[in-house]
Write an enzyme that holds these catalytic residues in place. Structure first.
Site, short mmCIF file in Angstrom:
data_model
loop_
_atom_site.label_atom_id
_atom_site.label_comp_id
_atom_site.label_asym_id
_atom_site.label_seq_id
_atom_site.Cartn_x
_atom_site.Cartn_y
_atom_site.Cartn_z
N GLU A 82 0.82 -1.21 0.00
CA GLU A 82 0.00 0.00 0.00
C GLU A 82 0.86 1.26 0.00
O GLU A 82 1.78 1.41 0.81
CB GLU A 82 -0.94 0.02 1.21
CG GLU A 82 -1.91 1.19 1.18
CD GLU A 82 -3.03 1.06 2.18
OE1 GLU A 82 -3.65 2.10 2.49
OE2 GLU A 82 -3.29 -0.06 2.65
N LYS A 275 -7.77 0.21 11.11
CA LYS A 275 -7.18 -0.36 9.90
C LYS A 275 -5.86 0.34 9.59
O LYS A 275 -4.87 -0.29 9.20
CB LYS A 275 -8.15 -0.21 8.72
CG LYS A 275 -7.68 -0.88 7.43
CD LYS A 275 -6.89 0.04 6.53
CE LYS A 275 -6.51 -0.66 5.23
NZ LYS A 275 -5.66 0.19 4.37
N HIS A 388 -1.40 10.72 0.07
CA HIS A 388 -1.61 9.36 -0.40
C HIS A 388 -1.56 9.27 -1.92
O HIS A 388 -0.94 8.37 -2.48
CB HIS A 388 -2.96 8.84 0.11
CG HIS A 388 -3.27 7.45 -0.32
ND1 HIS A 388 -2.66 6.35 0.25
CD2 HIS A 388 -4.08 6.96 -1.28
CE1 HIS A 388 -3.10 5.24 -0.32
NE2 HIS A 388 -3.97 5.60 -1.27
#
Length: 438
Positions: A82, A275, A388
């Protein structure tokens, strides 16, 4: 339908897959072979980690430096696909290293297992007295199993009868607590539990209890480890908290603390909040050859232990101090399993100085806290997408098969802008078509 697939050779398994699912496509075979290790010995080790292996599945290993934990500096290996996870952890580690680093404490390392059994008698007091009377035998009959663990300072800590007949008719547990030192201990615990079951059956058959038999349902450790807890915290004067934001220190601390409070009280937010924590923790668990599925399950169960799913992290800003901490169950091992087999797992442990299981608990929890701090700092200031998506930009460009020169031009173009997917595609089309980006 195929029969005896597991008995086929590796080559025969691949041939079957290619013929049935890829219409004999040679390129599919090449894809599998491209991920085989060139060293046949290492490839054989990988093949034997699990069943029906046809190739390896690679994930990137990154490193987050500057983790200062209890005064000791670590470069932490992180395995994740990720975007922004490693970068966020590293940035957060550097931020807190300048402020004294992470303070970590392993509160306990006890693990739990159960013999689940049915007994259809009515005299519960007599059953309890019977189990109490044979406790010594549970220990003596497992001495061969526990000898090495006892020599290392571990072993069986306690055994209790638990009445669960309110939940399931005739259902009881032998609940046992264990110390497994630097091993995760699953095989050790399960072996002890199965021996406990044998002793229980043999001993009850010789009593006058009615009925004098039990039905063993199963013997298994629990991956819920609420007595294997690590706490990690950071703290600093509020007025010195802000770096690189336009908010005042007080405003930032208040907004950050409010964001944590929202996660503490709102399950929809708490799941996403946790998470993000597990993004960090899982990456260390994977790098060190531990079981991230067990860690995930235990962490989420722990987050629900008081009846509502809540945040694993907490924040406070009393007495002029900003304090941020995590308490999380982490049943980890640094010996056993694949820790001595997988070359990259061995490298990961060496990178961190071959930590003990307790030390690895502290490192992993610190990474989770760092990850959460970085995420909340972004969410409460610039927003999560700016950082991100910039990390995700190269993934998009690789999907578009951009050249290195095209990547340089497009990355430069998005330095001051959040690169949403459609905008990246449009920019790529322009660059590929010879246009100049403005």
């Amino acid at each position: 339908m195929v029969k005896g697939f597991s008995k086929l050779s590796k080559s025969a398994k691949i041939e079957w897959l290619i013929d049935i699912y890829f219409n004999g496509d040679v390129g599919a075979r090449e894809t599998l072979e491209n991920y085989w290790h060139s060293d046949e010995k290492l490839q054989k080790i990988h093949d034997e980690f699990t069943e029906n292996t046809v190739t390896n599945f690679y994930l990137p290993m990154g490193v987050a430096p500057n983790f200062l934990i209890n005064g000791k500096e670590y470069a932490v290996p992180m395995v994740t696909e990720e975007s922004s996870v490693v970068a966020a952890a590293a940035k957060s580690a550097g931020f807190w290293a300048d402020k004294g680093g992470f303070k970590a404490t392993v509160k306990s390392t006890t693990k739990i297992g159960h013999v689940h059994f049915l007994w259809k008698g009515q005299d519960k007091k007599a059953l309890a007295e019977f189990v109490e009377g044979i406790k010594d035998k549970f220990y003596t009959e497992t001495e061969g199993i526990t000898k090495n663990m006892r020599n290392r300072g571990g072993g069986i800590l306690g055994i209790e009868l638990v009445d669960k007949t309110v939940d399931v008719p005739h259902y009881y547990q032998l609940e046992a607590e264990f110390e497994t030192c630097d091993s995760m201990g699953a095989n050790f615990i399960n072996s002890c539990l199965e021996k406990f079951a044998d002793v229980l059956k043999e001993e009850i058959a010789q009593t006058s209890l009615s009925p004098n038999e039990v039905e063993i349902v199963m013997c298994i450790l629990s991956n819920f480890t609420p007595k294997c807890i690590v706490r990690v915290e950071v703290s600093f004067p509020i007025e010195q908290m802000v770096e690189g934001t336009e908010m005042s220190a007080e405003a930032f601390a208040e907004r950050f603390t409010t964001a944590v409070r929202i996660a503490e009280t709102q399950p929809y937010r708490a799941v996403t909040h946790n998470k993000g924590i597990m993004n960090g923790i899982d990456s260390v668990i994977l790098a060190t050859g531990n079981d991230f599925r067990a860690i995930e399950a235990s962490a989420h169960a722990y987050a629900s232990k008081d009846g509502q799913y809540t945040s694993l992290t907490h924040a406070d800003m009393s007495d002029g101090q900003f304090k941020f901490w995590i308490e999380v169950p982490l049943a980890l091992g640094t010996v056993g399993g694949i820790t001595g087999l997988h070359p990259m797992v061995k490298f990961a442990h060496r990178l961190m100085g071959k930590p003990s299981a307790a030390e690895l608990m502290m490192i992993s929890a610190a990474v989770g806290l760092a990850q959460n701090f970085a995420a909340l700092k972004s969410l409460t200031t610039t927003g999560i997408q700016q950082g991100h998506m910039k990390m995700h930009l190269l993934n998009i460009l690789n999907q578009l098969e951009a050249t290195e020169e095209e990547k340089k031009i497009i990355v430069k173009h998005f330095i001051k802008n959040t690169p949403h997917h459609a905008e990246v595609v449009e920019a790529f089309k322009k660059v590929r078509g010879g246009e100049v980006l403005t």
